[in-house]
Write a protein that holds these residues in place. Structure first.
Motif, PDB file in Angstrom:
ATOM      1  N   LEU A 195      -3.104  -1.033 -16.679  1.00  0.00           N
ATOM      2  CA  LEU A 195      -2.805  -2.225 -16.030  1.00  0.00           C
ATOM      3  C   LEU A 195      -1.677  -2.593 -16.406  1.00  0.00           C
ATOM      4  O   LEU A 195      -1.207  -3.344 -17.518  1.00  0.00           O
ATOM      5  CB  LEU A 195      -3.922  -3.276 -16.471  1.00  0.00           C
ATOM      6  CG  LEU A 195      -3.977  -4.521 -15.731  1.00  0.00           C
ATOM      7  CD1 LEU A 195      -4.291  -4.291 -14.313  1.00  0.00           C
ATOM      8  CD2 LEU A 195      -5.136  -5.389 -16.298  1.00  0.00           C
ATOM      9  N   GLY A 247      -3.786   4.688 -12.713  1.00  0.00           N
ATOM     10  CA  GLY A 247      -3.721   3.502 -12.462  1.00  0.00           C
ATOM     11  C   GLY A 247      -2.472   3.076 -12.407  1.00  0.00           C
ATOM     12  O   GLY A 247      -1.443   3.741 -11.824  1.00  0.00           O
ATOM     13  N   PHE A 285      -3.863   1.734  -5.855  1.00  0.00           N
ATOM     14  CA  PHE A 285      -4.622   0.563  -6.577  1.00  0.00           C
ATOM     15  C   PHE A 285      -3.909  -0.713  -6.081  1.00  0.00           C
ATOM     16  O   PHE A 285      -4.324  -1.874  -6.805  1.00  0.00           O
ATOM     17  CB  PHE A 285      -4.523   0.704  -8.146  1.00  0.00           C
ATOM     18  CG  PHE A 285      -5.458   1.977  -8.610  1.00  0.00           C
ATOM     19  CD1 PHE A 285      -4.878   3.246  -8.950  1.00  0.00           C
ATOM     20  CD2 PHE A 285      -6.768   1.523  -8.812  1.00  0.00           C
ATOM     21  CE1 PHE A 285      -5.947   4.087  -9.205  1.00  0.00           C
ATOM     22  CE2 PHE A 285      -7.579   2.598  -9.512  1.00  0.00           C
ATOM     23  CZ  PHE A 285      -7.218   3.839  -9.587  1.00  0.00           C
ATOM     24  N   LYS A 316      -8.000  -3.523  -9.210  1.00  0.00           N
ATOM     25  CA  LYS A 316      -7.231  -2.739 -10.688  1.00  0.00           C
ATOM     26  C   LYS A 316      -8.354  -3.525 -11.730  1.00  0.00           C
ATOM     27  O   LYS A 316      -8.736  -2.835 -12.774  1.00  0.00           O
ATOM     28  CB  LYS A 316      -6.219  -3.438 -10.942  1.00  0.00           C
ATOM     29  CG  LYS A 316      -4.821  -2.752 -10.194  1.00  0.00           C
ATOM     30  CD  LYS A 316      -3.466  -3.142 -10.709  1.00  0.00           C
ATOM     31  CE  LYS A 316      -2.527  -2.529  -9.881  1.00  0.00           C
ATOM     32  NZ  LYS A 316      -1.120  -2.764 -10.526  1.00  0.00           N
TER      33      LYS A 316
END
Ligand SMILES: O=C(O)[C@H](O)[C@H](O)COP(=O)(O)O
Ligand SMILES: [Mg+2]
Length: 306
Positions: free
Chosen positions: A113, A131, A137, A174
């Motif tokens: 993230l 990610g 995403f 996310k």
């Protein structure tokens, strides 16, 4: 708690201060610049320290950039630097995962993230990840997402860790993926937990405010690998072979920079008033940390007489 010594305008005190240290760990956001605006006199001040044989190390919690990105920023802003002088929370996190956490295959992937800085440093340490900046995403939830996340068909079984940093593109999708990986037992890490981000002479959500929904949902606190984490201090000490007693941490934030220097048992801490915290913050009874010295701006060190 002893109140800090004010150095601005006092040439003798500045000389004595600089003379006490061989290494200066210098924070970036709020000390050198605010966004792309470099504070007045920063280049000359770094030159002054280097001309006195002092080692300068740039220690930032900002995980959006990797060390080479930072060097490009320094160069673009006219600040001489060497990539080896830069130590960021993205790098600190990558070496923690690859050299200390050592995730076991097959669950050795990281769900990121955050921005490209984290991805670059993970690649440098051969840690695989998903990610992050993946455009798949950066969109709204679809009915397939609701279903696939719920039944796990959209989740990667090899994810063993969630790493949360400053993400300028955070969204529901996310957070939903990250939460599911944590529910499945993934290790919860953060590059840093700064609540705010000083930018363009104002403040924006910090990395800590990006990851907090995950703390709220899981009740877990992440292991944070940026300042004030002593895992980062140990890594910096190891890399630069520094003598802590002859090292000073310079920063604008009490709960990261100054706490980092104090808990790291460094010889000194210098607060500047160009960023997050001001005098009232460390004069408060419940101050999280009190610096040993302070100046209005880092460039006040140019007031040295010799
Ligand atoms: O939210 C963040 O990540 C921080 O505000 C930011 O990165 C602080 O960077 P530093 O002051 O440690 O350079
Ligand atoms: Mg700062």
């Amino acid at each position: 708690m002893a109140q800090p010594q004010y150095l601005t305008g006092d040439a003798a005190a500045i000389d004595d201060f600089i003379g006490q240290f061989d290494v200066f760990l210098i924070d970036c956001d709020g000390v050198l610049w605010s966004g792309d605006h470099v504070f007045e006199g920063i280049v000359e001040t770094l030159e002054l320290l280097r001309s006195k044989g002092k080692k300068v190390v740039f220690v930032t919690n900002n995980s959006t950039k990797a060390r080479p990105d930072y060097q490009r920023k320094f160069t673009a802003l006219g600040i001489p630097s060497d990539v080896e002088e830069i130590f960021g929370s993205a790098y600190s996190s990558a070496i923690y995962i690859s050299r200390i956490l050592k995730l076991e295959a097959p669950k050795n992937k990281v769900y990121v993230l955050g921005e490209s800085g984290i991805e670059t440093e993970l690649r440098t340490e051969n840690v695989s990840f998903i990610g992050g900046t993946d455009p798949n995403f950066r969109r709204d939830m679809t009915p397939e997402d609701w279903q696939g996340i719920a039944d796990g068909s959209l989740l990667d079984p090899d994810v063993g860790c969630v790493l949360a940093g400053l993400d300028f593109h955070v969204n529901y999708l996310k957070l939903s993926h990250a939460y599911q990986y944590l529910r499945r037992g993934a290790v919860f890490l953060a590059t840093n937990v700064d609540s705010t981000f000083p930018m363009n002479h104002n403040f924006f959500p910090g990395a800590g405010s990006i990851g907090i929904p995950l703390i709220n949902m899981t009740g877990q606190q992440p292991v944070a690998l940026g300042k004030p984490s002593q895992a980062m201090m140990d890594a910096i000490e190891g890399k630069f072979k520094l003598d802590r007693a002859r090292t000073c941490m310079v920063g604008d934030r009490l709960d990261t920079d100054i706490k980092f220097g104090i808990e790291g048992r460094l010889g000194g801490t210098l607060a500047v008033l160009t960023g997050v915290n001001n005098k009232a913050d460390w004069e408060a009874k419940d101050a999280v940390a009190v610096p040993a010295f302070y100046v209005n701006s880092l460039s006040d060190l140019r007031g040295a007489s010799r």
